[in-house]
Design an enzyme around this catalytic site. Structure first.
Site, short mmCIF file in Angstrom:
data_model
loop_
_atom_site.label_atom_id
_atom_site.label_comp_id
_atom_site.label_asym_id
_atom_site.label_seq_id
_atom_site.Cartn_x
_atom_site.Cartn_y
_atom_site.Cartn_z
N LEU A 222 1.07 -1.37 -0.09
CA LEU A 222 0.12 -0.04 0.07
C LEU A 222 0.86 1.17 -0.10
O LEU A 222 1.76 1.32 0.78
CB LEU A 222 -0.79 -0.01 1.38
CG LEU A 222 -2.21 -0.60 1.45
CD1 LEU A 222 -2.89 -0.54 2.52
CD2 LEU A 222 -3.23 -0.08 0.21
N ASP A 223 0.46 2.03 -0.93
CA ASP A 223 1.27 3.45 -0.92
C ASP A 223 1.39 3.97 0.54
O ASP A 223 0.36 4.05 1.49
CB ASP A 223 0.65 4.51 -1.76
CG ASP A 223 1.15 3.89 -3.50
OD1 ASP A 223 1.82 3.08 -3.57
OD2 ASP A 223 0.40 4.49 -4.32
#
Length: 329
Positions: free
Chosen positions: A49-50
């Site tokens: 996940l960024d």
């Protein structure tokens, strides 16, 4: 003078922790913090996940890391906000504004545009992504001001629901719920939808609310995890076989279990199946074996044979038994 840092005594930990990743941390930073809090020897996560995204991030510890690939391949669900009329260099709120346009689309045009992005679509990966070209992440090229050729990737948008929208005022937006296949870039999807509406845009919010069978309400934040004592932290771990949902369960007797763990195929009246979770009996006290079963590994069945896949080691099984009172009793 600073007090010397206490060295954490690592230990074998096996299981799955459902983390609600906070904004601002990379998936690996969140993993390392959880690993430190659990004093775990080995850990991995099930899909990046960024830093600008929050939400469901299953963390795998010990033997569970052997099955993390299954959830890399799982469908994901995201809630996202697309800010219309403002295009940025990165496709999200971190980038520099590179273009502004008026928003003149109608609600009907929004619905029509969303319909066009349903089902199988092709996406060109964004330059600001961890995808590698010639062994180097694309975001490193982007930071140097370079744009490199990227091949389009085929992904599937299963559901694209419009939760809310505002097409007028200072900050027009679309709030969307997206259920998609692995490898989908929501940032690219948001930009492409905004381009289809003739105004451009960028993601101002991204939250993963589901990955495979795991949902946001099941997850714990890092702050909440840190506030617990060690016993309660460990109690949050789900068993390794949680990662094998959807697999057919096969339970072997003691003799077959030992041979299976050695990598030897077993014969039986099993129908063909690509996804099998294999269990064996648990040694207990005075009785030769208890009624409980412990996970041995994954397998597939073909032509009446049980063919080993990813196997737990005898040491891992013993460690799981020692830390699972319900199995060891």
């Amino acid at each position: 003078m600073h007090a010397p840092r206490t060295r954490v005594q690592r230990r074998p930990v096996h299981g799955v922790l459902l983390l609600d990743k906070p904004l601002g941390l990379s998936s690996n930073q969140a993993l390392q913090k959880a690993k430190w809090l659990l004093r775990a020897e080995k850990a991995g996560h099930t899909g990046t996940l960024d830093p600008l995204a929050s939400g469901v991030l299953p963390l795998c510890f010990g033997a569970a890391t052997k099955f993390s690939q299954i959830h890399l391949d799982a469908d994901k669900t995201y809630e996202t906000v697309v800010r219309l009329g403002v295009k940025t260099s990165t496709g999200d709120a971190e980038g520099e504004v590179i273009q502004t346009r008026d928003v003149s689309c109608t609600p009907g045009q929004v619905v029509e545009a969303l319909d066009r992005f349903m089902g199988p679509i092709a996406q060109v990966p964004p330059m600001h992504s961890a995808l590698k070209k010639d062994g180097k992440p694309l975001y490193e090229y982007a930071r140097q001001g370079e744009t490199v050729e990227r091949e389009a990737r085929h992904v599937t948008i299963h559901d694209l629901d419009l939760l809310d929208m505002q097409l007028h005022g200072e900050a027009p937006f679309l709030r969307l719920l997206v259920r998609c296949s692995k490898g989908t870039y929501i940032r690219t999807l948001g930009e492409d939808i905004a381009e289809a509406l003739g105004c451009g845009g960028h993601l101002s919010m991204l939250r993963r609310v589901e990955t495979g069978p795991f949902k946001a309400p099941q997850c714990i934040t890092l702050d909440a995890l840190e506030a617990l004592d060690e016993h309660k932290r460990m109690a949050l771990l789900l068993p390794v076989q949680t990662l094998l949902g959807g697999h057919e369960a096969v339970t072997l007797d003691a003799d077959d279990a030992g041979r299976f763990l050695s990598g030897v195929r077993r014969r039986g009246a099993w129908p063909d199946n690509e996804r099998v979770a294999v269990f064996g009996p648990v040694p207990s006290g005075d009785e030769p074996f208890s009624q409980e079963a412990v996970l041995l590994g994954s397998a597939h069945t073909q032509a009446g044979e049980l063919i080993p896949g990813r196997l737990l080691s005898p040491i891992e099984i013993q460690q799981i038994l020692e830390t699972s009172p319900e199995l060891a009793s």
